[in-house]
Design a protein around this motif. Structure first.
Motif, PDB file in Angstrom:
ATOM      1  N   PHE A   1       0.715  -1.252  -0.073  1.00 53.30           N
ATOM      2  CA  PHE A   1      -0.015   0.025   0.164  1.00 53.30           C
ATOM      3  C   PHE A   1       0.812   1.293   0.075  1.00 53.30           C
ATOM      4  N   THR A   2       1.838   1.192   0.657  1.00 53.16           N
ATOM      5  CA  THR A   2       2.897   2.535   1.078  1.00 53.16           C
ATOM      6  C   THR A   2       3.717   2.536  -0.425  1.00 53.16           C
ATOM      7  N   ILE A   3       4.005   1.668  -0.854  1.00 56.92           N
ATOM      8  CA  ILE A   3       4.660   1.582  -2.162  1.00 56.92           C
ATOM      9  C   ILE A   3       4.160   2.135  -3.285  1.00 56.92           C
ATOM     10  N   ILE A   4       2.775   1.577  -3.497  1.00 56.02           N
ATOM     11  CA  ILE A   4       2.040   2.185  -4.552  1.00 56.02           C
ATOM     12  C   ILE A   4       1.603   3.551  -4.192  1.00 56.02           C
ATOM     13  N   ASN A   5       1.445   3.955  -3.060  1.00 58.98           N
ATOM     14  CA  ASN A   5       0.855   5.294  -2.950  1.00 58.98           C
ATOM     15  C   ASN A   5       2.591   6.346  -3.124  1.00 58.98           C
TER      16      ASN A   5
ATOM     17  N   VAL B   1      -0.487   4.384 -12.522  1.00 62.38           N
ATOM     18  CA  VAL B   1      -0.475   3.837 -11.098  1.00 62.38           C
ATOM     19  C   VAL B   1      -1.345   2.611 -10.973  1.00 62.38           C
ATOM     20  N   PHE B   2      -2.346   2.481 -11.896  1.00 61.96           N
ATOM     21  CA  PHE B   2      -3.274   1.415 -11.810  1.00 61.96           C
ATOM     22  C   PHE B   2      -2.551   0.279 -12.274  1.00 61.96           C
TER      23      PHE B   2
ATOM     24  N   VAL C   1      -1.606  -3.358  -9.969  1.00 65.38           N
ATOM     25  CA  VAL C   1      -2.052  -4.625 -10.527  1.00 65.38           C
ATOM     26  C   VAL C   1      -0.769  -5.516 -10.727  1.00 65.38           C
ATOM     27  N   LEU C   2       0.345  -5.214 -10.800  1.00 63.31           N
ATOM     28  CA  LEU C   2       1.607  -5.828 -10.814  1.00 63.31           C
ATOM     29  C   LEU C   2       1.816  -6.228  -9.605  1.00 63.31           C
ATOM     30  N   LEU C   3       1.850  -5.255  -8.535  1.00 61.10           N
ATOM     31  CA  LEU C   3       2.194  -5.426  -7.180  1.00 61.10           C
ATOM     32  C   LEU C   3       1.123  -6.260  -6.271  1.00 61.10           C
TER      33      LEU C   3
END
Length: 417
Positions: free
Chosen positions: A148-152, A186-187, A191-193
């Motif tokens: 969650f942190t990485i994506i943000n 970002v979407f 999806v990848l992560l």
């Protein structure tokens, strides 16, 4: 998932967002001046509303039920399928509204049809905005805080890089396009992560939604709408009153303080939303809920008190760095604003308890009561004390709210089951 580790990861997310936003604002103002900043700000606010409508404002509900159904594959599958269905339907409606009335939105936001293509691009990508938010809510509910942190973090960095690159070549148009394009990238990062944990539960059943789940999620839609409108409307009323009662410059100084407050509250808000909502949703025993609430208050109170002290004693430097000498009188407002924010942060713990247990009526009453108290007290104290009265009113309204919540949840806190 521990509160301390969540705070650390949330702090990283907040730091990256704040830093990226500050740098992006500096770049925009350097290349496009105040007009550019104003246009980007208008689009940002418009996108916030559009995104909220596009996913049905059900993200809090997704976090709650994802945490609650973590070990129940059947219920998780129903939740995922129904959430995606709601997201797709709402996105389709918003898409049509953006495309059909693109020129109207362009004139309303930018006071010109010059940027109508930005609205078309926003409409074309709205489904990615919506699904990205849904996926992040799933991650939060499952407790995948690192991802969650990485994506943000990646979202903030991508936004910053795209803004710098596009504004360099296309000036203000580039900044506007950067805001819209970011969520596309970002979407796919999400999806990848996100792995197979979520997608293996989504099937063709998304076209056969469970209407009981839709009804359950609708409670969160109502709460989100009230939460996202009550205080902003109150601030509009107070800002207009300060302008009329004192002058426009005073209203600007007050608004500047609100922006600073929003900045240092970001980390706390992210922490509470990331940790408390899924955690409290997964707890059913009253003793477990009581323990979590008390531990949260014991953790937050000294942490935020120390933060407030640091901000107060460095307020002159903060004003000098962020603003100009015209804002120097803001320093007299800091004490009451910080004191109010202290009680506001503690009250948020109870707000997330109400959200997690779907106490819709109580939550709505709390939000409306807080906003009304802020407005009424501001009118009284601004007339009595001038601009400083607005901060005094904020402090009193937040203190009253906190005391009211403690009284309302006294059985939970004291263990009188």
């Amino acid at each position: 998932m521990k509160l301390l580790s969540t705070t650390v990861f949330s702090g990283i997310t907040a730091f990256v967002k704040i830093s990226a936003g500050f740098v992006a604002t500096k770049v925009i103002s350097s290349f496009s001046g105040p007009a550019g900043v104003a246009l980007v700000g208008s689009l940002t606010n418009f996108m916030a509303v559009v995104l909220s409508l596009a996913n049905g404002s059900v993200t809090s509900g997704i976090v709650k039920y994802t945490a609650e159904f973590k070990n129940d594959r059947r219920k998780s599958k129903i939740l995922y399928d129904t959430s995606v269905f709601v997201s797709l339907v709402c996105s389709a409606v918003v898409f049509l509204g953006l495309i059909i009335f693109a020129k109207y939105w362009s004139r309303s936001i930018f006071h010109s049809t010059e940027y109508v293509s930005v609205i078309y691009l926003l409409g074309g990508g709205i489904v990615f905005y919506s699904l990205n938010t849904i996926l992040l809510a799933f991650l939060n509910g499952l407790g995948y805080i690192r991802k969650f942190t990485i994506i943000n973090g990646i979202s903030s960095v991508i936004t910053l890089l795209l803004t710098i690159l596009l504004i360099y070549y296309y000036n203000i148009s580039g900044a506007l396009y950067a805001l819209v394009i970011t969520q596309f990238a970002v979407f796919f990062v999400a999806v990848l992560l996100i792995g197979k944990r979520i997608f293996k539960n989504i099937s063709r059943s998304i076209f056969k939604p469970d209407f009981k789940t839709v009804k359950n999620l609708s409670h969160f839609t109502v709460m989100a709408v009230v939460s996202s409108s009550a205080m902003p409307v109150a601030q509009i009323i107070i800002r207009n009153f300060i302008t009329k009662e004192i002058d426009l410059n005073s209203a600007g100084i007050w608004q500047g303080l609100i922006r600073i407050s929003d900045g240092y509250l970001l980390m706390i808000n992210i922490t509470l939303g990331t940790y408390f909502l899924p955690k409290l949703s997964s707890l059913n025993g009253k003793s477990d809920i009581r323990k979590e609430i008390l531990e949260g208050l014991k953790f937050l109170a000294p942490l935020f008190l120390a933060m407030c002290a640091g901000i107060y004693f460095t307020r002159f430097y903060i004003i000098e760095i962020l603003y100009t000498k015209d804002f120097s009188s803001m320093e007299s407002l800091f004490f009451w604003q910080l004191a109010g924010d202290f009680f506001k942060v503690l009250s948020l713990v109870f707000s997330y308890l109400m959200i997690s247990k779907v106490m819709t009526k109580g939550f709505i009453f709390t939000e409306v009561f807080s906003a009304l108290a802020y407005v009424i007290l501001s009118v009284f104290f601004v007339r009595l004390m001038g601009l400083e009265g607005s901060s005094v009113a904020f402090f009193i309204s937040c203190a009253i709210l906190f005391v009211s919540l403690v009284f309302s949840f006294r059985k939970t806190l004291l263990g009188n089951d």
